[in-house]
Design an enzyme around this catalytic site. Structure first.
Site, PDB file in Angstrom:
ATOM      1  N   TYR A 143       0.852  -1.180   0.000  1.00 49.18           N
ATOM      2  CA  TYR A 143       0.000   0.000   0.000  1.00 49.18           C
ATOM      3  C   TYR A 143       0.894   1.238   0.000  1.00 49.18           C
ATOM      4  O   TYR A 143       1.819   1.336   0.804  1.00 49.18           O
ATOM      5  CB  TYR A 143      -0.897   0.004   1.239  1.00 49.18           C
ATOM      6  CG  TYR A 143      -1.833   1.198   1.323  1.00 49.18           C
ATOM      7  CD1 TYR A 143      -2.906   1.324   0.456  1.00 49.18           C
ATOM      8  CD2 TYR A 143      -1.642   2.183   2.291  1.00 49.18           C
ATOM      9  CE1 TYR A 143      -3.766   2.415   0.533  1.00 49.18           C
ATOM     10  CE2 TYR A 143      -2.501   3.271   2.378  1.00 49.18           C
ATOM     11  CZ  TYR A 143      -3.558   3.383   1.495  1.00 49.18           C
ATOM     12  OH  TYR A 143      -4.410   4.462   1.588  1.00 49.18           O
ATOM     13  N   ASP A 236       9.380   3.087   0.003  1.00 51.16           N
ATOM     14  CA  ASP A 236       8.271   3.733   0.719  1.00 51.16           C
ATOM     15  C   ASP A 236       8.411   3.362   2.188  1.00 51.16           C
ATOM     16  O   ASP A 236       7.962   2.313   2.630  1.00 51.16           O
ATOM     17  CB  ASP A 236       6.928   3.289   0.144  1.00 51.16           C
ATOM     18  CG  ASP A 236       5.762   3.957   0.866  1.00 51.16           C
ATOM     19  OD1 ASP A 236       6.019   4.735   1.807  1.00 51.16           O
ATOM     20  OD2 ASP A 236       4.601   3.690   0.493  1.00 51.16           O
ATOM     21  N   LYS A 264       4.102   8.911   9.041  1.00 53.01           N
ATOM     22  CA  LYS A 264       3.825   8.302  10.338  1.00 53.01           C
ATOM     23  C   LYS A 264       4.793   8.762  11.445  1.00 53.01           C
ATOM     24  O   LYS A 264       4.571   9.824  12.016  1.00 53.01           O
ATOM     25  CB  LYS A 264       3.753   6.785  10.174  1.00 53.01           C
ATOM     26  CG  LYS A 264       2.604   6.446   9.197  1.00 53.01           C
ATOM     27  CD  LYS A 264       2.195   5.001   9.109  1.00 53.01           C
ATOM     28  CE  LYS A 264       0.915   4.886   8.298  1.00 53.01           C
ATOM     29  NZ  LYS A 264       0.993   4.175   7.065  1.00 53.01           N
TER      30      LYS A 264
HETATM   31  C1  LIG Z   1       0.272   4.621   5.696  1.00 52.03           C
HETATM   32  C2  LIG Z   1       1.057   4.408   4.449  1.00 52.03           C
HETATM   33  C3  LIG Z   1       0.943   5.265   3.347  1.00 52.03           C
HETATM   34  C4  LIG Z   1      -0.093   6.344   3.278  1.00 52.03           C
HETATM   35  O1  LIG Z   1       0.079   7.315   4.243  1.00 52.03           O
HETATM   36  P1  LIG Z   1      -1.188   8.274   4.610  1.00 52.03           P
HETATM   37  O2  LIG Z   1      -0.592   9.258   5.550  1.00 52.03           O
HETATM   38  O3  LIG Z   1      -2.211   7.374   5.205  1.00 52.03           O
HETATM   39  O4  LIG Z   1      -1.642   8.882   3.332  1.00 52.03           O
HETATM   40  C5  LIG Z   1       1.797   5.091   2.288  1.00 52.03           C
HETATM   41  N1  LIG Z   1       2.701   4.101   2.278  1.00 52.03           N
HETATM   42  C6  LIG Z   1       2.832   3.242   3.314  1.00 52.03           C
HETATM   43  C7  LIG Z   1       3.869   2.183   3.261  1.00 52.03           C
HETATM   44  C8  LIG Z   1       1.996   3.352   4.415  1.00 52.03           C
HETATM   45  O5  LIG Z   1       2.096   2.468   5.408  1.00 52.03           O
END
Ligand SMILES: *Cc1c(COP(=O)(O)O)cnc(C)c1O
Length: 424
Positions: A143, A236, A264
Site C-alpha cells: 500500500y 516507501d 507516520k
Molecule cells: C500509511 C502508508 C501510506 C499512506 O500514508 P497516509 O498518511 O495514510 O496517506 C503510504 N505508504 C505506506 C507504506 C503506508 O504504510
C-alpha cells in the site's frame, strides 16, 4: 457494554461513509462495531465507556513513543502558543529535516507534505519526470496511499475489504502500474524487460498486507535490477521509517534507494510526511525545478514540533529497547501458539511486528490470503475483550512503543494466551 460508543457510531454512520474517516477503522475486517476512543496515555487507550486497552495499533504506526508522550505534548504546547500555521519558512522545518538527514544521509534533500499519500504520489511524479517514463512497478499487497496510480492490487484497507482495484481510477492510468508478487524477483525482472519502468516502489518490509519481511538479498537484487533497467528505486518508508532500524531500511538491508518516502513516525501523531533523496533528483522539484508540488499546510509548525520531539525521544538505545521488547512479545506468542497446537507464524523488524494463523512463514500477499482469517477475527475480538487492541484486520501490521513496559508485555502475553485458548 459500549453504550456511548454505540450511540456515537450511530451518529457517525449518518455523517460518514461507514461511520469513519478512514476505511479500516470501521472493523469490516473483523466484524462488529468499532469502539470510540476518548483518550490515550503511554501504551494505553480508553474508550468513551471506560474500557481500557493496551494499544498495539498506535494510530497505525506514528506513536513510537506512545500516546500523549510528555516531551511531544510540551513541544506542541510551546509551538502552538506562537501560532499554528504561517505558510512562511520556519526554523522548525530545518530542524526536523536535519534530524532526518542525520539518520538517513541518502535523503540529501527533501520536501515536507502532510500525508503519506502525497509523499508517494510526489516521489513518483519526480521519478516520471527525470526518467521520461510513465510506468510504475509495485508489489502485490503493498500500500502506498490512495493516489490513483497506487490503487492497483493495493494493501491495507483495499486488501481488508477484498477490493481488487478501485472504481474511479481511469483505466488509462491503472494500466501504467504493473504489479509483481512481493519477493518474486523473476516476475519483477520480466516486467522490467517488458515495460519502460520509471520507478520500482516497495515497502522495504511489508506492513500493509500483514507483516511480511523480504527474503534475504531481495533488496540488493531489486537495486541491481533497477540499475540494469534504468528505473529509480523508491523505498516507501512511510511505515518502516524509524521503526525497522534506527536509520531505517538502508541500515537494515544495506541498500540505498534513489528516493525515500517517510510519514507516520516523523510526525509523532500529527499529520506530516516527506519525500526526498538524491540532490539532483530533488532539485527537479519546484521552485528549483519544474516538477510541481505544493501544500498550504506543508511543514506545519505543530507537525514539525511533534516530529522533532519524537525523533529526539527515539534515541538509538530507545529504539533498541523497543525492538528487544517487540522480539520478546513475538517469541512469546509463537510459544503460546505452539503449546496450544495452533498453526501460527509471527515475525518482527525493530518495533514493527505481525502474525498470521498459518503454519508456514508468509512471503507474499498470496500466502497471506491463505491464512485462517476467520480464526483471526475471533482472536481479535477475544483480545479486545481482554483489553488488548490489535489492528482490526488480518492484513495489517502491529506496532510497539517505548511506553510499552516489560510488565505490559507480560500482561499482553497472559491475555493473548487466554485469547488463543478461546480460538484454539
Ligand atoms: C500509511 C502508508 C501510506 C499512506 O500514508 P497516509 O498518511 O495514510 O496517506 C503510504 N505508504 C505506506 C507504506 C503506508 O504504510
Amino acid at each position: 457494554m459500549r453504550t456511548r460508543s454505540h450511540a456515537i457510531m450511530e451518529r457517525a454512520r449518518a455523517l460518514f461513509p461507514g461511520g469513519v474517516s478512514s476505511p479500516v477503522r470501521a472493523f469490516r475486517g473483523v466484524g462488529g462495531e468499532p469502539f470510540v476512543v476518548e483518550r490515550g496515555l503511554g501504551s494505553r487507550i480508553w474508550d468513551v465507556d471506560g474500557g481500557e486497552y493496551i494499544d498495539y495499533v498506535l494510530s497505525w504506526g506514528p506513536l513510537v513513543l506512545g500516546h500523549a508522550e510528555p516531551s511531544v505534548i510540551a513541544a506542541l504546547d510551546d509551538v502552538m502558543r506562537r501560532g499554528t500555521s504561517f505558510g512562511i519558512p520556519t526554523e522548525l522545518e530545518v530542524e526536523l529535516a536535519e534530524r532526518v538527514r542525520e539518520r538517513m544521509p541518502h535523503v540529501e534533500m527533501l520536501r515536507f507534505v502532510s500525508s503519506g499519500t502525497e509523499a508517494t504520489m510526489s516521489a513518483v511524479r519526480v521519478a516520471r519526470a527525470v526518467t521520461g517514463r510513465d510506468v510504475i512497478l509495485k508489489f502485490d499487497g503493498c500500500y502506498h496511499g490512495h493516489a490513483d496510480s497506487f490503487l492497483v492490487r493495493a494493501g491495507s484497507g483495499v486488501a481488508t475489504l477484498g477490493l481488487p482495484n478501485s472504481p474511479g481510477v481511469p483505466e488509462a492510468l491503472a494500466s501504467l502500474t504493473v504489479v509483481a508478487p512481493f519477493n518474486d524477483l523473476d516476475a519483477t525482472e520480466a516486467l522490467l524487460a517488458r515495460h519502460a519502468v520509471a520507478a520500482i516502489i516497495v515497502e522495504p518490509v511489508v506492513g500493509n498486507s500483514g507483516f511480511i519481511p523480504p527474503d534475504p538479498g531481495f533488496h540488493i537484487r531489486l537495486r541491481s535490477l533497477a540499475d540494469t533497467y534504468g528505473a529509480l528505486l523508491v523505498f516507501d518508508e512511510v511505515m518502516t521509517g524509524f521503526r525497522i532500524a534506527y536509520r531505517g531500511a538502508v541500515e537494515r538491508f544495506g541498500v540505498t534507494p534513489d528516493l525515500t518516502t517517510l510519514g507516520k513516525v516523523i510526525g509523532g501523531g500529527v499529520p506530516v510526511a516527506a519525500y526526498g533523496g538524491k540532490r539532483e533528483l530533488m532539485e527537479q522539484v519546484a521552485p528549483s525545478g519544474t516538477v510541481y508540488q505544493a501544500g498550504t499546510l506543508s511543514g506545519n509548525p505543530l507537525a514539525m514540533a511533534a516530529g522533532i520531539a519524537t525523533l529526539d525521544g527515539l534515541t538509538q538505545p530507545a529504539h533498541d529497547t523497543i525492538a528487544a521488547r517487540t522480539a520478546r512479545l513475538v517469541q512469546g506468542l509463537r510459544e503460546i501458539a505452539a503449546r496450544r497446537g495452533i498453526p501460527f507464524t509471527a515475525d518482527c523488524a525493530g518495533s514493527m511486528w505481525g502474525f498470521f494463523f498459518r503454519a508456514e512463514p508468509v512471503r507474499s500477499f498470496t500466502d497471506a490470503k491463505t491464512s485462517d482469517v476467520e480464526r483471526f477475527k475471533r482472536f481479535f475480538h477475544a483480545a479486545l475483550e481482554r483489553g488488548v487492541y490489535l489492528a482490526p484486520s488480518a492484513f495489517e501490521a502491529a506496532f510497539m512503543s517505548s511506553a510499552h513496559s516489560e510488565a505490559e508485555i507480560d500482561a499482553t502475553l497472559d491475555r493473548l494466551d487466554d485469547a488463543m485458548r478461546v480460538v484454539g
